[in-house]
Design a protein around this motif. Structure first.
Motif: not given
Length: 866
Positions: A256-258, A290-299, A304-306, A308-316
């Motif tokens: 999210f740097k840019s 691919i099952n969603q449990n196999r996908i691992v977000p590395i953020i 830098y993101t504005n 945070k809360e919206k994205h965090l709920k989805e990443f969880l």
């Protein structure tokens, strides 16, 4: 990428062999999968008679991809089956192994907490034995098994795109930086670092190695990794990505740097961002397989993101997730429940042993076969410690891999045109500053504007007598700067481009990100106004108070930015005034006769045992340095730097003397090719004499019999205290304790003398000034100068002049103390460097240093370090 067949392990109970026919039926039913090359089946019937069956079972279980557990009442009470089940659960969490519970017969399997959580087969956990036609049971099981095999094989064969592979192994600015290797990749220079672990309340609780971070992620499921700029956060993300891919996960890296990454805008739904980047990172990936449990977000750079809360709920929503931020408190959102799911870790600076590991990796990096070169390793270690500022205190630059490797690279190659007014070490710091600016796409013709802004900012802070500006002071600075200087760049853009250099704190104060930046620009500001009376007074005050770390660092940078000879003259004058009521020690027989008389009580240097390799000895030495650096940092955390921490005049004078000599050493090393030989000669002489006068003051102190008796009495009292806790048969008599106390006293005295000589060698020595140090020491021509001359030659040239040493130690004026110091220097060299048999024999014969006949560890010598 993995290409081998999936390995299927069968676990079952062997009681009365009742279950074996069912296992055979299952094996036969799924054997077509094996014949078609989809899987490799293993169970204990493949063990040959006479084999170590338990080790073979454990080994095959450890390397399995799918584990089929045949559950029966016998399985649930079998110790070996329970052990295999527990190991399978561990592998499921650690390596993403698939577990298939197959209910063989009616039993209380739902009462088992681990098994009941898994999807049991046949469908709904109906026991195989309950089927009238058991082929239907096996068909049910094999159908599900084939689905799993197909999914696992599909995911295993999903390929990362070549351009993203290049990103994962890109060493960025270091790619073309090695003199002996055409291209440097991340794997070539990566080492495991340390991470501080924090509990859910953000309190420090432990330190872990980064090689364990994947296990932590698989166990904790949600983690944050924080660190300063250039601390290696992105590198760690890349390593986690690669390791997860090996375990058949599908990681997706997001930065999210840019506002864009890999050509994709990071806007809209989080799930859409993830899916778009998965397609950018993998070839023809079919996400529906691919099952969603196999996908691992590395953020990465999540701070830098504005949103945070919206994205965090989805990443969880993903089982595993790693978020990388600049600070453990950066997840500042309203819903605390969201952040409480994350376990926090922070990247630590490299300790001495890890710095050594990184330097060795760099030095051994070559397209040709090479061998360990301790000369280059030790030279680069001295270079790094000086550049980091470790020789003067806690340091001014963080000990992160980027800074360490970039420092070595800067000295070996040239990133930017060398300003003739900047010396070697100053050029290194300037290169870092230029790199920061270019990394923010600052144009070459604008760099001078930024440098001037930073210089004025540092000067303003320095004048405020603080290390930061509060919000109002910073606003005032900006106004005054705009009134004084033309600023053709939009100030908002300028400050955005300086985010890696100027830090805004949580309290809205402004300061330099790292101390070296502040000291660099303060010195630049002062040196650019040398004719002003105010600046002359400032320089004089700095040089007279080098016991304060800030002054010591600024003084070094002053000599980088300025060729004002008055600075060198003032440093010489200050040096000559330190401990000036004493004459420099010579270590002649007359001078040290009172210690020589006690030579029989002082330990002898012994050549290291043949089995004690240089690598092993270096490892032990580095372990000690790790502990010492950690304890020094902890001490500095609880004390104020500078004059406030100094208890009395003697302590202040001693610290001032030590720091002054360290500054002289830095000047000599950094300006060895740009200062006239006579000035180098005088600086070296004055620096050496400061410590030799300290040595004279120490010898005068311990020469007094009253002082000897008093100190030995204190040691005896301490021995009495220790003796109280010993059993009767281990207690010593008063006479024995007195003899021990006497030995301790004289050994302590000897090692302080040895330490002072060693401190001179470390502070002033350098491979670039061997000629200067030789000339100075030869002119003085006494045992002390002889030790310093050869100590520098041994340490920095790796040159042991055995014949000259042998001849000198037999000189009539060469004291026993000087002889013992010589032997210890030689033994230390031999313990840290490879010595062949012939040279070892020369040392034993000519220098009469005994061999170590028994394997033992010589106690570490604590160096004199002030």
């Amino acid at each position: 990428m993995q290409t081998s067949k999936l390995k299927l392990f069968i676990s079952y109970s062997h009681v009365d062999n009742l279950n074996e026919p069912y296992i055979d039926n299952f094996y036969n039913y799924i054997s077509p999968f094996e014949k078609n090359g989809l899987i490799e089946i293993w169970y204990d019937k493949k063990i040959s008679p006479g084999d170590d069956f338990q080790n073979i079972i454990d080994s095959n279980l450890e390397t399995s991809d799918i584990i089929c557990q045949f559950i029966s009442k016998d399985f649930l009470i079998s110790n070996s089956c329970i052990s295999e089940k527990n190991k399978a659960i561990e592998l499921k969490n650690k390596k993403n192994v698939k577990i298939l519970p197959i209910i063989l017969s009616t039993c209380l399997w739902k009462e088992d907490n681990e098994i009941s959580k898994l999807l049991a087969l046949p469908t709904d956990g109906k026991p195989v034995t309950d089927f009238e036609d058991q082929t239907k049971a096996w068909d049910n099981v094999s159908t599900r098994l084939k689905e799993i095999i197909n999914i696992e094989n599909y995911i295993r064969n999903v390929k990362v795109k070549d351009n993203f592979k290049d990103f994962l192994n890109n060493a960025e600015m270091l790619t073309k930086a090695h003199r002996n290797k055409e291209e440097v990749y991340l794997n070539d220079i990566y080492i495991h670092t340390e991470l501080e672990e924090f509990d859910r309340l953000k309190d420090y609780c432990d330190t872990i190695n980064s090689k364990d971070i994947l296990d932590v992620l698989l166990k904790e499921e949600k983690i944050t990794i924080s660190g300063e700029g250039q601390s290696g956060k992105t590198t760690l993300c890349k390593k986690i990505y690669c390791e997860l891919r090996k375990l058949n996960y599908v990681p997706v890296y997001i930065s999210f740097k840019s506002s864009t990454f890999l050509g994709e805008k990071l806007t809209g739904k989080t799930s859409n961002i993830i899916f778009k980047l998965l397609k950018k990172q993998y070839i023809n990936i079919e996400l529906e397989k691919i099952n969603q449990n196999r996908i691992v977000p590395i953020i990465d750079d999540f701070h830098y993101t504005n949103n945070k809360e919206k994205h965090l709920k989805e990443f969880l929503k993903y089982r595993l997730c790693t978020i990388v931020i600049d600070d453990i408190f950066s997840l500042n959102i309203n819903d605390v429940a969201l952040t409480s799911s994350f376990k926090s870790y922070r990247i630590k600076e490299l300790k001495p042993s890890l710095r050594n590991e990184l330097i060795k990796k760099w030095n051994r990096l070559t397209d040709k076969n090479g061998k360990t070169d301790y000369f280059d390793i030790d030279r680069n270690t001295d270079l790094i410690n000086t550049t980091l500022g470790k020789n003067l205190g806690k340091g001014i630059m963080p000990a992160y891999p980027f800074f360490i490797l970039s420092t070595i690279m800067t000295y070996e190659t040239y990133m930017v045109p060398l300003d003739q007014e900047i010396t070697s070490q100053g050029y290194c710091y300037q290169a870092f500053i230029t790199f920061y600016l270019r990394n923010r796409d600052v144009k070459n013709d604008e760099i001078d504007i930024y440098i001037n802004y930073l210089t004025e900012f540092a000067s303003y802070i320095f004048e405020s007598k603080k290390d930061y500006l509060d919000k109002n002071e910073f606003s005032k600075f900006r106004t005054e700067y705009s009134d004084k200087y033309n600023l053709p760049i939009n100030e908002k853009e300028l400050l955005e481009n300086l985010t890696d250099i100027i830090t805004k704190s949580s309290f809205n104060s402004y300061s330099f990100t790292y101390p070296y930046l502040f000291y660099f620009f303060v010195a630049k500001s002062i040196s650019e106004n040398p004719e002003l009376a105010k600046e002359k007074k400032t320089i004089s005050k700095i040089l007279k108070n080098l016991h304060v770390n800030e002054n010591a660092y600024i003084a070094i940078f002053l000599t980088h930015h300025s060729r004002n000879n008055e600075i060198f003259k003032e440093i010489e004058d200050i040096s000559s005034s330190l401990f000036n009521r004493y004459k420099p020690a010579k270590l002649t027989k007359d001078e040290t006769s009172f210690i020589d008389e006690q030579a029989h009580n002082i330990i002898n240097a012994i050549l290291p045992h043949n089995n004690a390799t240089p690598e092993k000895n270096r490892t032990q030495k580095l372990s000690f340095e790790d502990e010492l650096e950690q304890s020094n940092e902890e001490y500095q955390e609880f004390t104020k730097e500078g004059e406030d921490e100094i208890a009395n005049d003697l302590s202040k004078d001693l610290r001032r003397a030590i720091k002054t000599v360290e500054v002289i050493g830095c000047i000599i090393r950094n300006r060895s090719g740009s200062i006239e030989k006579m000035k180098l000669h005088n600086l070296f002489l004055e620096g050496m004499n400061v410590h030799l006068r300290i040595l004279s003051s120490f010898c005068e102190l311990i020469r007094e019999e009253d002082n000897q008796k008093y100190t030995i009495e204190i040691i005896s009292e301490r021995l009495n205290k220790l003796d109280e806790n010993l059993p009767p048969h281990h207690k010593k008599s008063e006479e024995e304790k007195r003899k021990i106390a006497n030995k301790i006293f004289w050994n302590l005295d000897f090692f302080i003398i040895y330490g002072i000589i060693d401190k001179i060698i470390q502070s002033l020595g350098c491979d670039k000034i061997i000629e200067i140090s030789n000339n100075v020491c030869d002119e003085i021509n006494n045992p002390a100068s002889f030790l310093i001359k050869h100590g520098i030659t041994i340490r920095y040239n790796k040159e042991l002049q055995i014949n000259e040493l042998s001849k000198k130690i037999d000189d009539k004026d060469f004291s026993e103390v000087a002889r013992k110091i010589t032997n210890f220097m030689i033994v230390e060299y031999c313990s840290l460097n490879p010595i062949n048999y012939r040279d070892r024999q020369k040392i034993k014969t000519k220098l009469k240093i005994p061999d170590n006949k028994i394997k033992r560890n010589i106690s570490k010598i604590k160096k004199y370090n002030g």
